[in-house]
Design a protein around this motif. Structure first.
Motif, mmCIF file in Angstrom:
data_model
loop_
_atom_site.group_PDB
_atom_site.id
_atom_site.type_symbol
_atom_site.label_atom_id
_atom_site.label_comp_id
_atom_site.label_asym_id
_atom_site.label_seq_id
_atom_site.Cartn_x
_atom_site.Cartn_y
_atom_site.Cartn_z
ATOM 1 N N HIS A 52 -29.551 -11.871 19.675
ATOM 2 C CA HIS A 52 -28.336 -11.980 18.719
ATOM 3 C C HIS A 52 -28.485 -11.528 17.317
ATOM 4 O O HIS A 52 -27.184 -10.720 16.951
ATOM 5 C CB HIS A 52 -28.023 -13.633 18.559
ATOM 6 C CG HIS A 52 -27.569 -14.235 19.898
ATOM 7 N ND1 HIS A 52 -26.509 -13.704 20.760
ATOM 8 C CD2 HIS A 52 -28.384 -15.172 20.676
ATOM 9 C CE1 HIS A 52 -26.629 -14.536 21.743
ATOM 10 N NE2 HIS A 52 -27.501 -15.549 21.721
ATOM 11 N N GLU B 205 -34.089 -14.720 22.841
ATOM 12 C CA GLU B 205 -32.408 -14.980 22.639
ATOM 13 C C GLU B 205 -32.134 -14.890 21.178
ATOM 14 O O GLU B 205 -31.188 -14.398 20.869
ATOM 15 C CB GLU B 205 -32.407 -16.459 23.198
ATOM 16 C CG GLU B 205 -32.048 -16.432 24.601
ATOM 17 C CD GLU B 205 -30.711 -16.243 24.988
ATOM 18 O OE1 GLU B 205 -30.055 -16.404 24.075
ATOM 19 O OE2 GLU B 205 -30.699 -15.882 26.039
ATOM 20 N N GLU C 72 -24.680 -18.048 17.815
ATOM 21 C CA GLU C 72 -25.545 -18.047 18.817
ATOM 22 C C GLU C 72 -26.846 -18.006 18.559
ATOM 23 O O GLU C 72 -27.534 -19.068 18.848
ATOM 24 C CB GLU C 72 -25.199 -16.682 19.744
ATOM 25 C CG GLU C 72 -23.865 -16.930 20.743
ATOM 26 C CD GLU C 72 -23.939 -18.101 21.745
ATOM 27 O OE1 GLU C 72 -24.944 -18.044 22.270
ATOM 28 O OE2 GLU C 72 -23.106 -18.822 21.645
ATOM 29 N N ASP D 129 -29.713 -20.751 19.372
ATOM 30 C CA ASP D 129 -30.641 -20.591 20.078
ATOM 31 C C ASP D 129 -32.073 -20.844 19.294
ATOM 32 O O ASP D 129 -33.339 -21.326 19.765
ATOM 33 C CB ASP D 129 -30.829 -19.234 20.395
ATOM 34 C CG ASP D 129 -29.887 -18.829 21.768
ATOM 35 O OD1 ASP D 129 -29.570 -19.863 22.382
ATOM 36 O OD2 ASP D 129 -29.430 -17.584 21.872
HETATM 37 ZN ZN ZN Z 1 -28.091 -16.824 23.218
#
Ligand code: ZN
Length: 154
Positions: free
Chosen positions: A118, A114, A140, A144
């Motif tokens: 990003h 994740e 983000e 994460d």
């Molecule tokens: Zn994310």
């Protein structure tokens, strides 16, 4: 009822009870997980986890340089930063994920992925000179990364 039937019936009742309790145990994984013994890391494993965590924390602190670069639209610097220092982040997070207890590894690997997705999107945003997209994915990525840190034993 004849005695044989009575015995057969009580055996049947017992079997039904056993099946029901087995089903109850199997159908409640959360309960099973709670009652399972907690995983115990060896001192060596903990030391290694601590070392990797330290490296990743350092890279996380360096990520705080990114907003200024985005704000000033220094896109080449944003890209250099993502491919340079933050390129290491992927390797380090993958290594750390592999040193966690087995049942945590998949979750940690997913969290690491994740974060990296990003960073790729920030890279794309830099190509497109898209400040909004860059900021959004920066936030983000940090979120994460925090989720990843939550999986690490204290
Ligand atoms: Zn994310």
């Amino acid at each position: 009822m004849n005695p044989v039937m009575v015995r057969l019936r009580s055996i049947l009742v017992m079997i039904v009870a056993i099946v029901a309790s087995v089903f109850l145990i199997c159908s409640n994984p959360a309960e099973a997980a709670r009652s399972a013994k907690p995983y115990v890391y060896t001192p060596e494993q903990l030391e290694q986890i601590q070392r990797y965590t330290g490296d990743i924390e350092e890279l996380r602190d360096r990520m705080l340089e990114i907003p200024t670069l985005i704000q000033q639209q220094r896109w080449i610097d944003v890209k250099t930063f993502i491919h340079g220092p933050l390129g290491e982040l992927r390797v380090k997070m993958a290594r750390l994920a592999r040193s966690l207890e087995p049942k945590m590894q998949k979750t940690a690997q997913a969290a690491a992925k994740e974060v990296f997705e990003h960073l790729i999107l920030i890279d794309e945003a830099a190509d497109a000179r898209n400040t909004t997209k860059a900021f959004r994915n920066y936030n983000e990525a940090l979120k994460d990364l925090d989720a990843f840190f939550d999986l690490i034993p204290a």
